[in-house]
Design an enzyme around this catalytic site. Sequence first.
Site, mmCIF file in Angstrom:
data_model
loop_
_atom_site.group_PDB
_atom_site.id
_atom_site.type_symbol
_atom_site.label_atom_id
_atom_site.label_comp_id
_atom_site.label_asym_id
_atom_site.label_seq_id
_atom_site.Cartn_x
_atom_site.Cartn_y
_atom_site.Cartn_z
ATOM 1 N N HIS A 436 -6.588 -2.000 5.819
ATOM 2 C CA HIS A 436 -5.400 -1.947 5.170
ATOM 3 C C HIS A 436 -4.539 -0.818 5.288
ATOM 4 O O HIS A 436 -3.779 -0.226 3.982
ATOM 5 C CB HIS A 436 -4.258 -3.282 4.289
ATOM 6 N N TYR A 469 11.976 -0.561 3.080
ATOM 7 C CA TYR A 469 10.760 -0.703 2.245
ATOM 8 C C TYR A 469 10.666 0.378 1.282
ATOM 9 O O TYR A 469 10.913 1.743 2.331
ATOM 10 C CB TYR A 469 9.576 -0.879 3.198
#
EC number: 2.7.4.1
Length: 723
Positions: A436, A469
């Site tokens: 990630h 975002y």
Amino acid sequence: MSDKRNYNDPNYFTNRELSWIDFNDRVLEESRDKANPLLERLKFLSITQSNLDEFFMVRVASLAKLAAVNYPKPDASGMTAEQQLHAVNDRAHDMLIKQYTTLNRSLIPAIDQVNIHLKSRADLTPGQFQFIKGYFHDELYPVLTPMADDSSRPFPFIANDTLNLAIQLTPVEGSGHLYATLQIPDVFPRVVRLPEEDNAFILLEEIIKSFVGQLFINYQVKESVVFRVIRDMDLDVAEEDTSNLLKDVQQQLKLREHGSVIRLEVENTISKKLLKRLNKELNTPDFAVYETNGPVDLTFLSKLTSQVINHDDLKYPKFSAYQPSELDHNHDIFAAIRDHDWLMQHPYDKFDPVVEFIRQAATDPDTLAIKMTLYRVSGDSPIIRYLGRAAQNGKQVTVLVEVKARFDEQNNVHWAKQLEKMGCHVIYGLIGLKTHSKLSLVVRREQGGIRRYMHMGTGNYNDVTAHFYTDMGLFTVNNDMGIDATNIFNMLSGYSKPPYFHQLHISPNGIRDFIYDKLDQAIELAKKGKPVLIKMKMNSLSDQKMIAHLYKASHAGVKIRLIIRGICCLKVGIPGISDNITVHSIVGRFLEHSRIYTFDFDGHRSIYLSSADLMTRNLNRRVELLFPILQPDLVERVDRIYDTMWEDNVKTRVLQADNTFKHVDRRGLTPLEAQAAFAEAATLHGQRDQAEAEAKTPTEFQPMLSPQNQPNPLNYDDGSETD
């Protein structure tokens, strides 16, 4: 004296799933907030629906599986899976009522007042009725496939997240009840623009319901209602090795389409008889049936807002994201990074320099290698194209594509294959771990030897989500970080296990140990009476051991400020336990996604950015990255950014001791909305740069000065100012 307090007491923890529903309720509140532009309020209501859908497909599906086998172990808050499953569905039913009350009583009347109309058949003008009649016959009729449901033809499979009609029929001649289903095809837009008015729309299912009888000649349609199922969509890949991982993921993608039904939504006009039949055929428990007072699946509201014309006044005002000229396509980005570190704050700073970093590396004759981790990329990613170009230009290109990235698996499998075709080395990750981290490394041969250029970020290498975002990224040529990055990639691609890292910290375990160590240092200083302040920002805080450590620090007198967008399993206001912890949550125009970890110990401040939230999965089961901000001016900038968000009194909600979130009391305060302030600062910064550039443009021929006599240009070392 030893600390004998039990920081793991279940009374000190909020259930993770219920905390998530609280977060989604904060999103829902934004759709009810009249201070938000009207079309944005429709979007917020749409987002609550898409959030819920994913939540049910994964989290509630997981609870259902645990409850089915009577899994006995309670969570940190003391609830069993069975208790959580029922509590979550109870809260979700309450949310459903609130969603449709918001739609019917507030939003539909409001858009009607500004001549935006979502019409039913009864509201159509004669001309509009003729239009939908033609649309049905010319476009829809050839595609629609009614599925009879009787003793010779079993109830058809209903795919996840598709709209369907449940139909009850009687023969024109004869008696008895017959049943059929009809999938509403998703190859057509669900929101259909009507003629004669600028902003008049009708839903696709309304058109089909109006003429559905024409699919059943010699039968009379007694009832037709829309329904939708949400299925268990969690991917279950058994990882023994990564050699067949791509194949396993593709196989699981097909299998999960047939997961069990976790939620059934149906229009509340349905008869008891038809609902009972649907329930039986779909094997849905009663608590998982949701009757809607309006259109099923409110995600259509986002599509509606995108089709509205001539109403920019009902949307958020536009702003211009900032980009330093040194990082654009006309400048050498490597020279700029050699000069100093660059901090990016998206979406207020453009994402373009991140793409430009890879683009220039792809064609740069001095670049030897590019290494990159990709978790979620866009459907038409320019970064993928430039990585392919780099490989074709003879660069060594190594890309870790996380094919297990939830709901992006198919997209990532596609890109993994494309990258391999273009000559890149593709890694599919480590066994049992998701990768990630957001890390890219460019290795160049320069006059002084090999030099490593890096970009590290808190968010994905996704040029689409970077527009809404909020994330942060760092460009650096720091040698110690470069060595660490090389070691990380060697660990990901081979068997290397570095004994230590100079500057970077990675999960699994490394980030947990690092934060534990910082908290322990804070505790010792606080016990000595030294001033200690810890400031953290993240998406979610749910790891039980980390929360217990924060409680221990609070008990010792450490002041802790937390900005948490979503899940927060920590409770505030527990006497002697969390008195020193304050939690804010910001839900606004942009999705708060950046992670900041600041430790201010007796005037000595250190700041870190990370891809990791403080969730067990991020700390234990993922490859995550936490990196320091070392350049003093950037340390100041990140701290200003955090403090601006902390001082927000418009979109901030503060966690209370009763576990509710309440807006800041603004009486006597000047309104400050952090996201709006950052957007305005970015626009002003760009305008200032442009004005200065124009002022420097010579209006007459001037002799060129020798380099040593050139004036120093104003150097904007990073993105937009924050105050």
